[in-house]
Design a protein around this motif. Sequence first.
Motif, PDB file in Angstrom:
ATOM      1  N   THR A 202       0.830  -1.207   0.000  1.00  0.00           N
ATOM      2  CA  THR A 202       0.000   0.000   0.000  1.00  0.00           C
ATOM      3  C   THR A 202       0.862   1.254   0.000  1.00  0.00           C
ATOM      4  OG1 THR A 202      -1.725  -1.176   1.239  1.00  0.00           O
ATOM      5  CG2 THR A 202      -1.828   1.235   1.216  1.00  0.00           C
ATOM      6  N   ALA A 203       1.902   1.238   0.842  1.00  0.00           N
ATOM      7  CA  ALA A 203       2.817   2.383   0.888  1.00  0.00           C
ATOM      8  C   ALA A 203       3.507   2.578  -0.453  1.00  0.00           C
ATOM      9  CB  ALA A 203       3.855   2.175   1.993  1.00  0.00           C
ATOM     10  N   GLY A 204       3.847   1.472  -1.115  1.00  0.00           N
ATOM     11  CA  GLY A 204       4.487   1.565  -2.421  1.00  0.00           C
ATOM     12  C   GLY A 204       3.586   2.213  -3.458  1.00  0.00           C
ATOM     13  N   VAL A 205       2.307   1.861  -3.446  1.00  0.00           N
ATOM     14  CA  VAL A 205       1.341   2.468  -4.371  1.00  0.00           C
ATOM     15  C   VAL A 205       1.230   3.961  -4.110  1.00  0.00           C
ATOM     16  CG1 VAL A 205      -1.086   2.553  -5.030  1.00  0.00           C
ATOM     17  CG2 VAL A 205       0.036   0.345  -4.714  1.00  0.00           C
ATOM     18  N   LEU A 206       1.176   4.344  -2.830  1.00  0.00           N
ATOM     19  CA  LEU A 206       1.078   5.760  -2.480  1.00  0.00           C
ATOM     20  C   LEU A 206       2.356   6.507  -2.868  1.00  0.00           C
ATOM     21  CD1 LEU A 206      -0.665   5.496   1.006  1.00  0.00           C
ATOM     22  CD2 LEU A 206      -1.675   6.257  -1.163  1.00  0.00           C
ATOM     23  N   ASP A 207       3.512   5.855  -2.725  1.00  0.00           N
ATOM     24  CA  ASP A 207       4.772   6.471  -3.151  1.00  0.00           C
ATOM     25  C   ASP A 207       4.730   6.826  -4.628  1.00  0.00           C
ATOM     26  OD1 ASP A 207       5.968   6.383  -0.673  1.00  0.00           O
ATOM     27  OD2 ASP A 207       6.996   4.481  -1.038  1.00  0.00           O
ATOM     28  N   LEU A 208       4.269   5.884  -5.440  1.00  0.00           N
ATOM     29  CA  LEU A 208       4.194   6.130  -6.876  1.00  0.00           C
ATOM     30  C   LEU A 208       3.116   7.151  -7.208  1.00  0.00           C
ATOM     31  CD1 LEU A 208       4.690   2.508  -8.276  1.00  0.00           C
ATOM     32  CD2 LEU A 208       6.396   4.282  -7.828  1.00  0.00           C
ATOM     33  N   ALA A 209       2.035   7.168  -6.410  1.00  0.00           N
ATOM     34  CA  ALA A 209       0.984   8.160  -6.618  1.00  0.00           C
ATOM     35  C   ALA A 209       1.513   9.574  -6.357  1.00  0.00           C
ATOM     36  CB  ALA A 209      -0.207   7.870  -5.707  1.00  0.00           C
ATOM     37  N   VAL A 210       2.389   9.707  -5.354  1.00  0.00           N
ATOM     38  CA  VAL A 210       2.999  11.007  -5.061  1.00  0.00           C
ATOM     39  C   VAL A 210       3.829  11.491  -6.253  1.00  0.00           C
ATOM     40  CG1 VAL A 210       4.815  12.106  -3.687  1.00  0.00           C
ATOM     41  CG2 VAL A 210       3.002  10.836  -2.558  1.00  0.00           C
ATOM     42  N   CYS A 211       4.524  10.571  -6.901  1.00  0.00           N
ATOM     43  CA  CYS A 211       5.359  10.927  -8.052  1.00  0.00           C
ATOM     44  C   CYS A 211       4.524  11.518  -9.180  1.00  0.00           C
ATOM     45  CB  CYS A 211       6.110   9.702  -8.559  1.00  0.00           C
ATOM     46  SG  CYS A 211       7.281   9.009  -7.372  1.00  0.00           S
ATOM     47  N   VAL A 212       3.277  11.083  -9.293  1.00  0.00           N
ATOM     48  CA  VAL A 212       2.362  11.627 -10.301  1.00  0.00           C
ATOM     49  C   VAL A 212       1.716  12.908  -9.789  1.00  0.00           C
ATOM     50  CG1 VAL A 212       0.290  11.197 -11.668  1.00  0.00           C
ATOM     51  CG2 VAL A 212       1.923   9.340 -11.267  1.00  0.00           C
ATOM     52  N   GLY A 213       1.227  12.871  -8.553  1.00  0.00           N
ATOM     53  CA  GLY A 213       0.507  14.011  -7.996  1.00  0.00           C
ATOM     54  C   GLY A 213       1.350  15.262  -7.884  1.00  0.00           C
ATOM     55  N   ILE A 214       2.655  15.115  -7.665  1.00  0.00           N
ATOM     56  CA  ILE A 214       3.524  16.288  -7.503  1.00  0.00           C
ATOM     57  C   ILE A 214       3.638  17.074  -8.802  1.00  0.00           C
ATOM     58  CG2 ILE A 214       5.769  15.296  -8.147  1.00  0.00           C
ATOM     59  CD1 ILE A 214       5.067  17.406  -5.003  1.00  0.00           C
ATOM     60  N   CYS A 215       3.263  16.453  -9.917  1.00  0.00           N
ATOM     61  CA  CYS A 215       3.340  17.114 -11.226  1.00  0.00           C
ATOM     62  C   CYS A 215       2.011  17.728 -11.650  1.00  0.00           C
ATOM     63  CB  CYS A 215       3.802  16.117 -12.295  1.00  0.00           C
ATOM     64  SG  CYS A 215       5.422  15.385 -11.978  1.00  0.00           S
ATOM     65  N   ILE A 216       0.964  17.535 -10.853  1.00  0.00           N
ATOM     66  CA  ILE A 216      -0.365  18.057 -11.175  1.00  0.00           C
ATOM     67  C   ILE A 216      -0.644  19.260 -10.286  1.00  0.00           C
ATOM     68  CG2 ILE A 216      -2.831  17.535 -11.253  1.00  0.00           C
ATOM     69  CD1 ILE A 216      -2.072  14.580 -11.597  1.00  0.00           C
ATOM     70  N   PRO A 217      -0.862  20.438 -10.888  1.00  0.00           N
ATOM     71  CA  PRO A 217      -1.008  21.667 -10.085  1.00  0.00           C
ATOM     72  C   PRO A 217      -2.011  21.558  -8.942  1.00  0.00           C
ATOM     73  CG  PRO A 217      -0.852  22.213 -12.408  1.00  0.00           C
ATOM     74  CD  PRO A 217      -0.907  20.717 -12.333  1.00  0.00           C
ATOM     75  N   TYR A 218      -3.171  20.943  -9.170  1.00  0.00           N
ATOM     76  CA  TYR A 218      -4.200  20.875  -8.129  1.00  0.00           C
ATOM     77  C   TYR A 218      -3.864  19.866  -7.024  1.00  0.00           C
ATOM     78  CZ  TYR A 218      -7.108  23.649 -11.261  1.00  0.00           C
ATOM     79  OH  TYR A 218      -7.597  24.651 -12.055  1.00  0.00           O
TER      80      TYR A 218
END
Length: 296
Positions: A202-218
């Motif tokens: 679960t933590a791994g999925v969230l880690d990768l989600a952060v990598c995407v979310g940090i590039c999205i302004p909102y």
Amino acid sequence: MNESNPHRLPIACLRLGAFLCFAGWTWVHYYWEGPYGVLLWQDATYDLATRLGLSWDEFVGTGADDGFVQKWIARIWWLYLACTLLTITVRKTSWVQMSGLVLGSGLLTLLSYASYVAAQRQLPMFIEHGGQMLIPLILVMALALGAGHRVTVTTAVIALIMTFAGHGCYAIGFWPTPGNFYAMTTLILGVEYSTAQVLLRTAGVLDLAVCVGICIPYLRRASALYATAWGFLTAIARPVAGMSWGLNYWGADQFLHESVLRAPHFAIPLFLFLLWRKPGEKKVSQGRQGASAELH
């Protein structure tokens, strides 16, 4: 200080992260030994010693710190100590000190490469050190170009993505999950192996989600806040899991530096979080500073 008021706090985060990172690695080199053996104990090293006219014993030593390599490794901690001090003293116009921090970034990159080779060249082992390798450069960029400059911010985002992508690839199981991940999870949370595995995935999925979310302004500010919290928790997990009242110095000499040198993992996302504050928040902060100045 030459740092502008709006960016003083974000730059302070970079200073703190770089300071702790270099301080932690200074302790490793002083108390233990730099992890350069995997790069040095090779046939190519022996060939180099031969070309220099040295025997193998003269080059690597006999075990009594008497060889060229052993003497070099024993003294390199001074370089890390110098870089630690530079993170405090460097200013916008201190080009010599900035150059020293750039060289310090090179030292951290060499350390990361050594870990990569020792881990049988597993890519996540190298890229998860991105925050450590790049934070001295980000500090230099923040001082020379400005904390809000596109190059500074882009480099900080790349460092964050590298750290969380590397950690996430291990946690989610794309590469074999390190045993200490399971050990820390089970020791700290008191769970069984199967539960620890689910938590890590679960933590791994969230880690990768952060990598995407940090590039999205909102989503970038929320992603930076989560990365700050998670980066801090994963950093302190080492001493929390390893230290014990029954050990000499409670084990602080063995485990505390593992947390300290990982400070960039939360300092860089905190830098971004503060940098991306909303205009209203900045005005409130500046107003409070102005009121404080009038009182004094």
